[in-house]
Design an enzyme around this catalytic site. Structure first.
Site, PDB file in Angstrom:
ATOM      1  CG  HIS A  18      -4.307  10.577   3.117  1.00  0.00           C
ATOM      2  ND1 HIS A  18      -5.428  10.666   4.023  1.00  0.00           N
ATOM      3  CD2 HIS A  18      -3.486   9.614   3.410  1.00  0.00           C
ATOM      4  CE1 HIS A  18      -4.826   9.637   4.834  1.00  0.00           C
ATOM      5  NE2 HIS A  18      -3.906   8.981   4.423  1.00  0.00           N
ATOM      6  CD  GLU A  62      -5.499   2.907  -0.011  1.00  0.00           C
ATOM      7  OE1 GLU A  62      -4.788   2.287  -0.724  1.00  0.00           O
ATOM      8  OE2 GLU A  62      -5.540   3.009   1.407  1.00  0.00           O
ATOM      9  CG  ASP A 103      -2.028   1.090   1.005  1.00  0.00           C
ATOM     10  OD1 ASP A 103      -2.442   1.230   0.062  1.00  0.00           O
ATOM     11  OD2 ASP A 103      -2.699   1.472   2.053  1.00  0.00           O
ATOM     12  CB  SER A 126      -7.480  -4.458   2.400  1.00  0.00           C
ATOM     13  OG  SER A 126      -6.564  -4.340   3.517  1.00  0.00           O
ATOM     14  CE1 TYR A 155       1.836   6.889  14.886  1.00  0.00           C
ATOM     15  CE2 TYR A 155       3.169   7.166  12.899  1.00  0.00           C
ATOM     16  CZ  TYR A 155       2.558   7.950  13.940  1.00  0.00           C
ATOM     17  OH  TYR A 155       2.671   9.196  13.943  1.00  0.00           O
TER      18      TYR A 155
HETATM   19 MN    MN Z   1      -4.007   2.893   2.959  1.00  0.00          MN
END
Ligand code: MN
Length: 426
Positions: A144, A211, A137, A267, A254
């Protein structure tokens, strides 16, 4: 006829199959997918409200003198067909175009054959089209990345220093890529009170990411790179892609290595793969890239695509609320640059790899591609037509993404990807 020409894109073509003007699937589209009928999977295309059974077409002799065999169509995934490469798939799509165009009467007049080949879409289930090997990804929308940087770091310095040089991405997980199934709210470590220890609980800030994704043909051997000039030769087609995200899990996990459990629970992709060939008429100039990119990321001509994208939120028993209108043309880094960057170190891509674009946000607040941005970290809740408000997604909400191109009266679209959120497990 020069078989390297994309004759199937001719805007003057009409079909003997009735196609409504607002359909995503005119004779100029002819996408590929896998249909399932009575547990039996096979390769199909689509025109209007009909699936075209390619196994039946092959068995009845309509796909002769092409580089395909029965096992390419009598298959659970498209990978075997895709292994034949770009030129062979282009010739196949050109053949489909000829068979279903108005001036080809042989098939049209053979009702016995038509009955075997055309199946109403509501008579079949769609299945996962590709056996996806690796999934990457990217993070290629400047708007964004700027919005996220503004919310979580410094509004005056929202983009990290590498962002305008590198098409940033991460390796995702292929095992949890789904179609239109329900998405279960994930559980994990969250830290609702910044001054207390983390807890194990259902995600409270569940989000979508609007996306697109592209799916690759077999690439080059390990050690070789794919240039921006060659990149589109290695791209089979595109789908809509919803990169489900657990924002509270993400916030806590993260640093230092990036997305992990906040992303890999699901996803979803739209079931029909629209070929990159079918999208050629909708190419547009990309954004100006400043500073000038490094030599391996430079490209000639148009590499961006004008694809209208929408997100619809439908509360339980409620009506559809259009909450986002964006466009793939806003992406700063195009797919050719993404693929060139992905392979610049010699990393090989394989037949059936999936590459997500990253959340595609546009310049205006109604074009932001995630709840995080639309409701601005919960500070500007979205109002639904049933009177309820959303900062993030609730159980029983359905998220629908749609996408289409339109030019000179021809509309080529993706259909939709639709998922309902169900409550976390006990
Ligand atoms: Mn993404």
């Amino acid at each position: 006829m020069d078989t390297n020409q994309i004759s199937a894109n001719n805007p003057a073509l009409t079909s003997w199959v009735a196609v409504s003007p607002n359909s995503d699937f005119p004779v100029q589209n002819l996408p590929f997918g896998i249909i399932k009928e009575d547990g039996n999977k096979r390769v199909a295309s689509r025109i209007g409200d009909f699936c075209i059974d390619l196994k039946a077409l092959f068995v009845l002799g309509y796909l002769e003198n092409l580089n395909f065999e029965l096992s390419d169509f009598d298959a659970e995934f498209l990978n075997s067909l895709m292994k034949k490469g770009k030129k062979a798939v282009r010739e196949l799509r050109n053949r489909l175009s000829k068979l279903f165009s108005s001036d080809f009467t042989d098939l049209q007049k053979n009702q016995h054959h038509v009955d075997q080949i055309l199946i109403p879409v509501d008579k079949v289930e769609m299945a996962m089209p590709v056996q996806i090997g690796d999934y990457t990804d990217f993070y290629s929308s400047r708007e964004h990345a700027t919005n996220v940087g503004t919310m979580f770091r410094d509004p005056n310095n929202a983009l990290l220093p590498n962002w305008l040089w590198i098409p940033v991405g991460y390796h995702g997980r292929a095992s949890s890529i789904i179609l239109n199934e329900d998405v279960r709210r994930p559980k994990g470590q969250i830290k609702p009170d910044p001054n207390a220890d983390p807890i194990y609980a259902p995600c409270r800030n569940l989000d979508f990411e609007l996306e697109t994704a592209f799916i690759t043909f077999e690439g080059k051997p390990l050690g070789d790179r794919i240039s921006t000039e060659e990149a589109e030769e290695y791209i089979f087609g595109m789908v809509l892609f919803n990169d489900w995200s657990a924002r509270d899990i993400q916030t806590w996990e993260y640093v230092p290595l990036g997305p992990f459990l906040a992303k890999n629970f699901a996803s979803s992709i739209s079931p029909w793969i629209v070929t990159l060939d079918a999208l050629q008429p909708f190419k547009v100039d990309g954004p100006t890239q400043e500073p000038e990119v490094l030599s391996y990321l430079k490209y000639e001509g148009q590499k961006s695509y004008d694809i209208n994208l929408q997100v619809i939120l439908q509360p339980e028993n409620g009506e559809e609320n259009l909450i986002c209108k964006s466009n793939m043309k806003y992406m700063y880094w195009n797919m050719s640059q993404q693929l060139a960057h992905h392979t610049v170190n010699g990393c090989n891509v394989r037949c059936g790899d999936l590459m997500g674009s990253g959340t595609i946000s546009g310049p205006t607040p109604d074009s932001y591609g995630s709840m995080l941005e639309l409701a601005w970290k919960g500070t500007k809740p979205l109002k639904m037509s049933d009177g309820t408000e959303r900062k993030f997604l609730q159980d029983q909400d359905t998220v629908i993404m749609r996408g289409y191109c339109e030019k000179n009266g021809i509309r080529v679209g993706f259909g939709e990807v639709r998922n309902k959120i169900i409550p976390a497990k006990d």
